[in-house]
Design an enzyme around this catalytic site. Sequence first.
Site, mmCIF file in Angstrom:
data_model
loop_
_atom_site.group_PDB
_atom_site.id
_atom_site.type_symbol
_atom_site.label_atom_id
_atom_site.label_comp_id
_atom_site.label_asym_id
_atom_site.label_seq_id
_atom_site.Cartn_x
_atom_site.Cartn_y
_atom_site.Cartn_z
ATOM 1 N N TYR A 131 0.842 -1.200 0.000
ATOM 2 C CA TYR A 131 0.000 0.000 0.000
ATOM 3 C C TYR A 131 0.875 1.247 0.000
ATOM 4 C CZ TYR A 131 -4.203 -2.597 0.022
ATOM 5 O OH TYR A 131 -5.221 -3.426 -0.386
ATOM 6 N N LYS A 185 3.131 -15.816 -0.095
ATOM 7 C CA LYS A 185 3.623 -16.171 -1.432
ATOM 8 C C LYS A 185 5.145 -16.271 -1.360
ATOM 9 C CE LYS A 185 2.528 -17.007 -5.781
ATOM 10 N NZ LYS A 185 1.727 -18.199 -6.169
ATOM 11 N N ASP A 218 -2.760 -18.095 -3.585
ATOM 12 C CA ASP A 218 -3.594 -18.578 -4.677
ATOM 13 C C ASP A 218 -4.344 -19.843 -4.275
ATOM 14 O OD1 ASP A 218 -0.978 -19.496 -4.542
ATOM 15 O OD2 ASP A 218 -0.820 -19.917 -6.675
ATOM 16 N N ASP A 242 -6.631 -7.893 2.101
ATOM 17 C CA ASP A 242 -7.665 -7.054 1.512
ATOM 18 C C ASP A 242 -8.433 -7.833 0.447
ATOM 19 O OD1 ASP A 242 -9.190 -4.834 0.987
ATOM 20 O OD2 ASP A 242 -7.606 -3.690 0.025
ATOM 21 N N ASP A 246 -12.513 -9.570 0.770
ATOM 22 C CA ASP A 246 -13.626 -9.296 -0.134
ATOM 23 C C ASP A 246 -14.197 -10.596 -0.690
ATOM 24 O OD1 ASP A 246 -13.285 -6.623 0.310
ATOM 25 O OD2 ASP A 246 -13.039 -6.067 -1.791
#
Length: 349
Positions: A131, A185, A218, A242, A246
């Site tokens: 961010y 990751k 993933d 984030d 969602d």
Amino acid sequence: MDVLVLEGDGIGPEITAATVAVITAAAARFDVPLRLSHAEIGFAALARHGTTLPPEVIAAAKAAAGVILGPVSHNAYPPVAGGGLNPSGVLRRELGLYANIRPARSRPGTPRPVAAKTDLVIVRENLEGFYADRNMASGSGEILVEPDVAIAMRKITAKGSARIAEAAFALAASRPRKRVATIHKANVLRISDGLFLSEVRKVAARYPQVAHEEILVDAAAAHLVRNPSRFDVILATNMFGDILSDLASEIAGGLGLAASLNLGTTAAVAQAQHGSAPDIAGQDRANPASLIGSAAMLLRHLGAADAADAIDLALDTALSRPETRTPDLGGALGTAAFGGRLATMITES
């Protein structure tokens, strides 16, 4: 219990008004000494003060026990030099809100795209990661080095990783299933996610009662769609958290129901997961459930558990029946009527 209310943009004034009606009713029902104050942010503040987040509002947020933050249209603001600050990002930095707690729970009778029951919480690191507006002490984490070359920097620190891990494991220890899935990751981001995982493992060692697994982001997305019930607490860095929150919220019934609480060492900000939806602003059509649920989380954090439980029960009851839902869920109640209905349920309980 001083709580600052910031309405925001778009549907913000409507859903914050509904939220205030609900928490005021809950506070009265359970004798919570709630005192609300209001301040302008967003386009209203820009027109009056030349900035979307005046310094006095930041000071008021720091002084309050908690903040209810309505959605903002920050993508439509002018540049920062023209007063277009993102209130959400700035408040997270100024108040040290390092933990974003985002539950995703399927409510009884509410339509959802996945049949499996969802009852999980995503604990998202809030001040680092990719961010660009909050991972540097000064300036942005994005650089345009030449017209056709852009670079984005991701900041991961041992301190930030350890404190968000502590928040996740402490939360998991208080839940019946006592499980944490750490999302990463590290097969690609070997150094930064490697540092993150190293700190998480240190914290996990102090919570032997909590089962811990590490999952590639993933794969986690695939598992969420296939079987969200396998997850309890999901721990993630900023951007991964984030995105997955969602996804989890949509699986549980939609972003209109998705509550969240931003936490720091001494500060707390309730904030809906969704945006300001300017296309339906002023039409009394917005679903205020997300912000109402977020305010309930804030009340619970501040010690008013009975009031928070009453709000959650009223949400479950109202959302279980089409006649007491908002239009996005196939109902007929407007924003204000939905808030009023919940307030009446709480008062008469």
